[in-house]
Design a protein around this motif. Sequence first.
Motif, short mmCIF file in Angstrom:
data_model
loop_
_atom_site.label_atom_id
_atom_site.label_comp_id
_atom_site.label_asym_id
_atom_site.label_seq_id
_atom_site.Cartn_x
_atom_site.Cartn_y
_atom_site.Cartn_z
N LEU A 100 63.33 45.23 20.22
CA LEU A 100 62.97 46.65 20.36
C LEU A 100 64.22 47.53 20.38
O LEU A 100 64.25 48.59 19.76
CB LEU A 100 62.16 46.87 21.64
CG LEU A 100 60.71 46.40 21.59
CD1 LEU A 100 60.10 46.44 22.98
CD2 LEU A 100 59.89 47.25 20.63
N GLU A 101 65.25 47.09 21.08
CA GLU A 101 66.49 47.87 21.12
C GLU A 101 67.17 47.89 19.75
O GLU A 101 67.71 48.92 19.32
CB GLU A 101 67.43 47.33 22.19
CG GLU A 101 68.72 48.10 22.33
CD GLU A 101 68.57 49.55 22.77
OE1 GLU A 101 69.57 50.28 22.72
OE2 GLU A 101 67.46 49.99 23.13
N GLN A 108 65.62 47.77 16.92
CA GLN A 108 64.82 48.70 16.14
C GLN A 108 65.22 50.15 16.44
O GLN A 108 65.38 50.96 15.55
CB GLN A 108 63.33 48.49 16.43
CG GLN A 108 62.40 49.47 15.74
CD GLN A 108 62.41 49.33 14.23
OE1 GLN A 108 62.64 48.25 13.70
NE2 GLN A 108 62.17 50.41 13.52
N ARG A 109 65.40 50.45 17.73
CA ARG A 109 65.79 51.80 18.13
C ARG A 109 67.17 52.16 17.56
O ARG A 109 67.36 53.24 17.01
CB ARG A 109 65.81 51.92 19.66
CG ARG A 109 66.08 53.35 20.14
CD ARG A 109 66.37 53.40 21.62
NE ARG A 109 67.65 52.78 21.97
CZ ARG A 109 68.84 53.34 21.78
NH1 ARG A 109 68.95 54.52 21.21
NH2 ARG A 109 69.94 52.72 22.14
N HIS A 145 67.02 52.70 13.78
CA HIS A 145 66.43 54.02 13.51
C HIS A 145 67.45 55.12 13.75
O HIS A 145 67.61 56.04 12.94
CB HIS A 145 65.19 54.21 14.39
CG HIS A 145 64.53 55.53 14.17
ND1 HIS A 145 64.81 56.64 14.93
CD2 HIS A 145 63.62 55.93 13.26
CE1 HIS A 145 64.10 57.66 14.50
NE2 HIS A 145 63.36 57.26 13.49
N ASP A 146 68.15 55.05 14.87
CA ASP A 146 69.17 56.07 15.21
C ASP A 146 70.27 56.14 14.16
O ASP A 146 70.83 57.20 13.91
CB ASP A 146 69.79 55.80 16.58
CG ASP A 146 68.84 56.09 17.72
OD1 ASP A 146 67.74 56.66 17.50
OD2 ASP A 146 69.20 55.75 18.88
N ILE A 161 55.62 48.08 16.51
CA ILE A 161 56.89 48.84 16.59
C ILE A 161 57.99 48.15 15.81
O ILE A 161 58.71 48.78 15.06
CB ILE A 161 57.29 49.03 18.07
CG1 ILE A 161 56.23 49.84 18.80
CG2 ILE A 161 58.66 49.70 18.17
CD1 ILE A 161 56.44 49.93 20.30
#
Length: 93
Positions: free
Chosen positions: A53-54, A56-57, A60-61, A87
């Motif tokens: 998840l991190e 992915q974040r 995206h950033d 997600i």
Amino acid sequence: MTMLLLPATLTMSEARDALGMLSQALRREPDTGVVIDASGLQQFDTSAIAVLLECQRLAHDWGKGLEVRNTPPKLAALAKLYGVDGIVPLGSA
């Protein structure tokens, strides 16, 4: 597309180091599409989901796409159980 590998073991004990390695690799990659290969993942807990998840974040950033391939069925089931399977794109081979 760039391919990054998950370690064989990704539990709470390894999560910080694995995330550090993956985030550095994500940041350095000039490609806008990054694939994380989970085929080597043998031992894991919910920390593996948190790491993905991190990642992915961060992707995206940084304007990059992220996909996870060769996801072990137990990891996919865990992601579904926690409701995060939509997600992070988790795929098989």
